[in-house]
Design a protein around this motif. Structure first.
Motif, short mmCIF file in Angstrom:
data_model
loop_
_atom_site.label_atom_id
_atom_site.label_comp_id
_atom_site.label_asym_id
_atom_site.label_seq_id
_atom_site.Cartn_x
_atom_site.Cartn_y
_atom_site.Cartn_z
N GLY A 21 -0.35 8.76 -2.92
CA GLY A 21 0.07 7.49 -3.49
C GLY A 21 0.21 7.49 -4.99
N ARG A 22 -0.51 8.36 -5.65
CA ARG A 22 -0.44 8.42 -7.12
C ARG A 22 0.95 8.82 -7.61
NH1 ARG A 22 -5.75 11.61 -6.99
NH2 ARG A 22 -7.26 9.92 -6.89
N GLU A 23 1.73 9.44 -6.73
CA GLU A 23 3.07 9.86 -7.11
C GLU A 23 4.07 8.70 -7.05
OE1 GLU A 23 3.99 13.05 -4.47
OE2 GLU A 23 2.40 14.33 -5.26
N GLY A 24 3.75 7.64 -6.32
CA GLY A 24 4.60 6.47 -6.26
C GLY A 24 5.77 6.54 -5.28
N HIS A 25 5.86 7.58 -4.47
CA HIS A 25 6.97 7.70 -3.52
C HIS A 25 6.83 6.74 -2.34
CE1 HIS A 25 8.63 11.06 -5.66
NE2 HIS A 25 7.46 11.69 -5.60
N GLU A 46 6.29 10.50 5.02
CA GLU A 46 6.08 10.73 6.45
C GLU A 46 4.60 10.78 6.83
OE1 GLU A 46 7.34 13.60 10.12
OE2 GLU A 46 6.99 14.50 8.16
N PRO A 47 3.73 11.46 6.06
CA PRO A 47 2.31 11.47 6.45
C PRO A 47 1.71 10.06 6.51
CG PRO A 47 2.72 13.14 4.79
CD PRO A 47 3.98 12.32 4.89
N HIS A 71 -8.76 6.43 10.55
CA HIS A 71 -8.38 5.69 9.35
C HIS A 71 -8.79 6.39 8.06
CE1 HIS A 71 -9.20 2.82 6.05
NE2 HIS A 71 -7.99 2.40 6.37
N LEU A 72 -10.02 6.86 7.99
CA LEU A 72 -10.52 7.39 6.71
C LEU A 72 -9.72 8.58 6.19
CD1 LEU A 72 -14.40 7.11 6.97
CD2 LEU A 72 -12.84 5.80 5.53
N LYS A 73 -9.39 9.53 7.05
CA LYS A 73 -8.63 10.69 6.58
C LYS A 73 -7.26 10.29 6.04
CE LYS A 73 -6.91 15.30 7.66
NZ LYS A 73 -5.91 15.18 6.64
N PRO A 74 -6.45 9.50 6.78
CA PRO A 74 -5.17 9.08 6.21
C PRO A 74 -5.33 8.29 4.90
CG PRO A 74 -5.16 8.68 8.56
CD PRO A 74 -6.56 9.09 8.19
N TRP A 75 -6.38 7.47 4.82
CA TRP A 75 -6.61 6.71 3.59
C TRP A 75 -6.89 7.66 2.42
CZ3 TRP A 75 -5.58 3.06 0.59
CH2 TRP A 75 -6.41 2.69 -0.46
N ARG A 76 -7.74 8.64 2.66
CA ARG A 76 -8.04 9.61 1.59
C ARG A 76 -6.80 10.42 1.22
NH1 ARG A 76 -13.58 10.76 4.59
NH2 ARG A 76 -14.84 9.19 3.53
N PHE A 120 -3.70 9.39 1.49
CA PHE A 120 -2.80 8.51 0.75
C PHE A 120 -3.24 8.37 -0.70
CE2 PHE A 120 -1.90 4.46 -1.20
CZ PHE A 120 -0.51 4.54 -1.25
N ARG A 121 -4.52 8.32 -0.92
CA ARG A 121 -5.00 8.14 -2.30
C ARG A 121 -4.54 9.30 -3.19
NH1 ARG A 121 -10.86 5.74 -2.68
NH2 ARG A 121 -10.17 5.75 -4.83
N LYS A 122 -4.31 10.46 -2.59
CA LYS A 122 -3.74 11.58 -3.36
C LYS A 122 -2.22 11.44 -3.47
CE LYS A 122 -7.34 14.60 -1.64
NZ LYS A 122 -7.67 15.54 -0.59
#
Length: 167
Positions: free
Chosen positions: A101-105, A35-36, A90-95, A97-99
């Motif tokens: 995204g590592r989970e792969g969900h 969702e985020p 953009h930058l905050k959501p990208w940062r 996601f980088r956390k």
């Protein structure tokens, strides 16, 4: 939504940058993880509605397990400036996601294409304003623009006479 009954084509007044971006729900049962990411794109697009000088000309979106947003930008420089702007959404959501995204969900993807006028053509028939035509504006298809071959030739693109006509 008004359906245009005329046969039209997008104007070709210069380069256009086409940016495809989307996400994939890898774990549908983990909305706490995707969702985020999902809510970030509408915020970014709303930013461009409020600030048209940022360079986004138009966008279209489709939803499914893998989403896609097709975006038309004035230039790659406009796109890159938005992505790097600390005051833009953009930058905050990208940062974040980088956390996450590592989970792969959830997965994200994007592709960027810089298209000179000789690299694109279009036609719209019984369509509302849409896509590249909505981004750049349209003109009626008239003499010399009736086929894809002719529309590409108007911009100086090489045309192979051995190919069949694409209308």
């Amino acid at each position: 939504m008004t359906i245009n009954t005329a046969r039209t084509t997008a104007t070709t007044d210069g380069d256009v940058t086409v940016f495809l971006i989307g996400m994939r729900f890898n774990s549908l049962w983990r909305p706490d993880r995707w969702e985020p990411v999902a809510v970030a794109m509408p915020r970014m697009l709303n930013h461009h509605v409020r600030d048209p000088d940022a360079g986004l000309l138009h966008h279209e979106q489709w939803f499914g397990r893998t989403t896609i947003s097709v975006q038309y930008w004035r230039s790659p420089e406009h796109l890159h400036a938005f992505a790097a702007d600390a005051d833009a959404p953009h930058l905050k959501p990208w940062r974040d996601f980088r956390k996450l995204g590592r989970e792969g969900h959830v997965g994200i993807w994007h592709e960027t294409y810089v298209c000179p006028p000789e690299g694109y053509e279009s036609v719209y028939v019984y369509m509302p304003e849409f896509g590249l035509g909505k981004a750049l504006g349209t003109v009626p298809v008239g003499p010399g623009l009736a086929t894809a071959r002719q529309r590409l030739a108007q911009t100086g693109a090489p045309v192979d006479a051995a190919d069949g006509e694409i209308r």
